[in-house]
Design a protein around this motif. Sequence first.
Motif, mmCIF file in Angstrom:
data_model
loop_
_atom_site.group_PDB
_atom_site.id
_atom_site.type_symbol
_atom_site.label_atom_id
_atom_site.label_comp_id
_atom_site.label_asym_id
_atom_site.label_seq_id
_atom_site.Cartn_x
_atom_site.Cartn_y
_atom_site.Cartn_z
ATOM 1 N N ILE A 113 -22.417 87.771 57.000
ATOM 2 C CA ILE A 113 -21.836 86.714 58.052
ATOM 3 C C ILE A 113 -20.943 86.738 58.039
ATOM 4 O O ILE A 113 -20.090 85.365 58.262
ATOM 5 N N SER A 114 -19.662 87.593 57.723
ATOM 6 C CA SER A 114 -18.137 87.899 58.306
ATOM 7 C C SER A 114 -17.924 87.768 59.599
ATOM 8 O O SER A 114 -18.347 89.317 59.445
ATOM 9 N N THR A 115 -17.011 87.538 60.345
ATOM 10 C CA THR A 115 -16.858 87.178 61.776
ATOM 11 C C THR A 115 -15.477 88.817 60.971
ATOM 12 O O THR A 115 -15.344 89.719 62.207
ATOM 13 N N ILE A 116 -13.992 88.635 60.418
ATOM 14 C CA ILE A 116 -13.317 89.093 60.015
ATOM 15 C C ILE A 116 -13.620 90.061 59.805
ATOM 16 O O ILE A 116 -13.599 92.030 60.330
ATOM 17 N N LEU A 117 -15.065 90.243 58.778
ATOM 18 C CA LEU A 117 -15.437 91.640 58.951
ATOM 19 C C LEU A 117 -15.718 92.696 59.807
ATOM 20 O O LEU A 117 -15.711 93.721 60.117
ATOM 21 N N ALA A 118 -16.441 91.663 61.070
ATOM 22 C CA ALA A 118 -17.207 92.879 62.198
ATOM 23 C C ALA A 118 -16.226 92.909 62.742
ATOM 24 O O ALA A 118 -16.699 93.784 63.572
ATOM 25 N N PHE A 119 -14.776 91.831 63.233
ATOM 26 C CA PHE A 119 -13.738 92.821 63.808
ATOM 27 C C PHE A 119 -13.302 93.963 63.670
ATOM 28 O O PHE A 119 -13.250 94.743 64.425
ATOM 29 N N ILE A 120 -12.537 94.070 62.579
ATOM 30 C CA ILE A 120 -11.918 95.135 62.421
ATOM 31 C C ILE A 120 -12.908 95.953 61.572
ATOM 32 O O ILE A 120 -12.881 97.011 61.938
ATOM 33 N N GLY A 121 -14.463 96.441 61.450
ATOM 34 C CA GLY A 121 -15.594 97.610 61.458
ATOM 35 C C GLY A 121 -16.218 97.649 62.976
ATOM 36 O O GLY A 121 -15.729 99.126 63.284
ATOM 37 N N LEU A 122 -15.511 96.813 63.844
ATOM 38 C CA LEU A 122 -16.341 97.653 65.418
ATOM 39 C C LEU A 122 -14.971 98.306 66.009
ATOM 40 O O LEU A 122 -14.726 98.782 66.308
ATOM 41 N N GLY A 123 -13.840 97.758 65.290
ATOM 42 C CA GLY A 123 -12.389 97.820 65.796
ATOM 43 C C GLY A 123 -12.074 99.530 64.746
ATOM 44 O O GLY A 123 -12.122 100.567 66.309
ATOM 45 N N LEU A 124 -12.496 100.134 64.018
ATOM 46 C CA LEU A 124 -12.648 101.124 63.002
ATOM 47 C C LEU A 124 -13.371 102.010 63.782
ATOM 48 O O LEU A 124 -12.733 103.390 64.190
ATOM 49 N N VAL A 125 -14.733 101.518 63.804
ATOM 50 C CA VAL A 125 -15.033 102.350 64.577
ATOM 51 C C VAL A 125 -14.908 102.896 66.034
ATOM 52 O O VAL A 125 -15.028 104.247 66.583
ATOM 53 N N PHE A 126 -14.921 101.891 67.638
ATOM 54 C CA PHE A 126 -14.250 102.208 68.439
ATOM 55 C C PHE A 126 -12.726 102.801 68.916
ATOM 56 O O PHE A 126 -13.016 104.754 69.134
ATOM 57 N N TRP A 127 -12.061 102.696 67.978
ATOM 58 C CA TRP A 127 -10.967 103.845 67.555
ATOM 59 C C TRP A 127 -11.456 105.103 67.094
ATOM 60 O O TRP A 127 -10.318 105.594 67.216
ATOM 61 N N GLY A 128 -12.146 105.009 65.879
ATOM 62 C CA GLY A 128 -12.910 106.783 65.470
ATOM 63 C C GLY A 128 -13.105 107.027 66.736
ATOM 64 O O GLY A 128 -12.652 108.534 66.573
ATOM 65 N N VAL A 129 -13.712 106.678 67.450
ATOM 66 C CA VAL A 129 -14.304 107.161 68.288
ATOM 67 C C VAL A 129 -13.835 107.601 69.673
ATOM 68 O O VAL A 129 -13.770 108.863 70.023
ATOM 69 N N ILE A 130 -12.773 107.212 69.997
ATOM 70 C CA ILE A 130 -12.150 107.036 70.782
ATOM 71 C C ILE A 130 -10.487 108.519 70.337
ATOM 72 O O ILE A 130 -10.566 109.570 71.484
ATOM 73 N N LEU A 131 -10.667 108.060 69.352
ATOM 74 C CA LEU A 131 -9.903 109.893 68.724
ATOM 75 C C LEU A 131 -10.317 111.021 68.701
ATOM 76 O O LEU A 131 -9.912 112.244 68.599
ATOM 77 N N LEU A 132 -11.507 110.739 68.549
ATOM 78 C CA LEU A 132 -12.195 111.985 69.227
ATOM 79 C C LEU A 132 -12.570 112.677 70.809
ATOM 80 O O LEU A 132 -12.713 114.336 70.201
ATOM 81 N N TYR A 133 -12.734 111.724 71.380
ATOM 82 C CA TYR A 133 -12.692 111.598 72.498
ATOM 83 C C TYR A 133 -12.048 111.789 73.383
ATOM 84 O O TYR A 133 -12.111 113.180 73.992
ATOM 85 N N ILE A 134 -10.593 111.749 72.575
ATOM 86 C CA ILE A 134 -9.959 112.024 73.537
ATOM 87 C C ILE A 134 -8.799 112.868 73.045
ATOM 88 O O ILE A 134 -7.423 113.641 72.929
ATOM 89 N N ARG A 135 -9.538 114.138 71.827
ATOM 90 C CA ARG A 135 -8.741 115.362 71.498
ATOM 91 C C ARG A 135 -8.522 116.542 72.207
ATOM 92 O O ARG A 135 -9.288 116.130 73.373
ATOM 93 N N PRO A 136 -7.267 116.677 72.951
ATOM 94 C CA PRO A 136 -7.361 117.994 73.826
ATOM 95 C C PRO A 136 -7.880 118.868 73.387
ATOM 96 O O PRO A 136 -8.944 119.538 72.805
ATOM 97 N N GLU A 137 -7.795 119.564 74.949
ATOM 98 C CA GLU A 137 -8.710 120.648 75.268
ATOM 99 C C GLU A 137 -7.597 122.107 73.797
ATOM 100 O O GLU A 137 -6.778 121.445 73.677
ATOM 101 N N GLU A 138 -7.715 122.973 74.246
ATOM 102 C CA GLU A 138 -7.407 124.132 73.457
ATOM 103 C C GLU A 138 -5.897 124.622 74.001
ATOM 104 O O GLU A 138 -5.476 124.585 75.680
ATOM 105 N N TYR A 139 -4.158 123.917 73.570
ATOM 106 C CA TYR A 139 -3.337 124.602 74.055
ATOM 107 C C TYR A 139 -2.913 126.118 73.765
ATOM 108 O O TYR A 139 -3.060 126.487 72.326
ATOM 109 N N THR A 140 -1.996 126.355 74.584
ATOM 110 C CA THR A 140 -1.590 127.795 73.643
ATOM 111 C C THR A 140 -0.237 127.527 73.053
ATOM 112 O O THR A 140 -0.076 126.927 74.506
#
Lengths: 70, 263
Positions: free
Chosen positions: B30-57
């Motif tokens: 029941i730790s709020t700080i850990l929850a915020f950290i976890g939520l942030g890490l999960v969110f930004w991890g998903v975002i980094l995967l989602y906004i990966r670029p298309e193939e560039y030449t």
Amino acid sequence: MGFPLTFWDISLWLAVTAIILLITSELISPYYGKTNILINKKRLRNVSLIVSTLFLITVAIRIATIITSP
Amino acid sequence: MRMKIGFAQPVSIIMLTLGTIALTTSIMFISTILAFIGLGLVFWGVILLYIRPEEYTKKILLEAALSPSLATLNQMIQEFSYKGDVTYLPPKYFTDPETTKIYISKDKDTSLPTPEQVQKYENQPVARTPRGMLLTPPGIQLSRLLEKSLGTTFIRTDLKNLQQNLPKLFIENLEIAENLEIRAEDDITKSTTIYAKITKPFYADTFKEAEEPSQLTASIGDPICSAIAIAITKATGKPVRITDTKSFEDGNTIEASYEIIEE
């Protein structure tokens, strides 16, 4: 054992995340000539808009709660 | 020099893993700080995967692939010694309205062929007739990409719609150029001329080193000018000619003018 974050904690988190995403999305927009950053800018913009909308929904829920409370 | 985000995937996976662990731990303790950290890490991890670029030449590969085809077109036109005007034919000349061809007349001041005459050679990439030549324009694939980005064919749009949407497609969607301005002017003879100004097109460096195009090749246009001509002819339903192209600042700014032919 329950989720330690309340609805308002999540609303706060959404607000901060939305601000960061919106500013980032605007700064790397191709309209400013920043075309050297290789990320999918359209997707970033869509995500920032979705997060902002989610935050605004929580604000609307807050307002509704205040209005409807006795 | 472009910075490639090649490490995005492992970083995203690490962030997702750590985030999930933090969230699970926060529920257990029941730790709020850990929850915020976890939520942030999960969110930004998903975002980094989602906004990966298309193939560039690499730009240098694109330039190497583009130069020979344009040089070949230039040489071919010069060899055939055609002296007439270059006209982009609208969809009504073809059985398949999505087809676009340019007509180069053999001699100056020759009238355009009839749709029936054009349709005989519609499916050939290059067709020579006694009076002229039909050719697939260099901007055809780019114009199809623009239509795909727009979500509709140019046939269903009009000139005003084109003026509003093409700059957005060029700058924001496909990042073909840094800026695109299009304006239309009617003169006293009621014919319409369209002026396009393209700032920093993606191929600016390619054409710095290319040989000077002939008058005829300049009337066909480079891929971007050609794609704009195709868009105009489809949107207006009338033949279009590129009357002038000028390059400034070492190819970083291109100005082209298009004349809509009244039939």
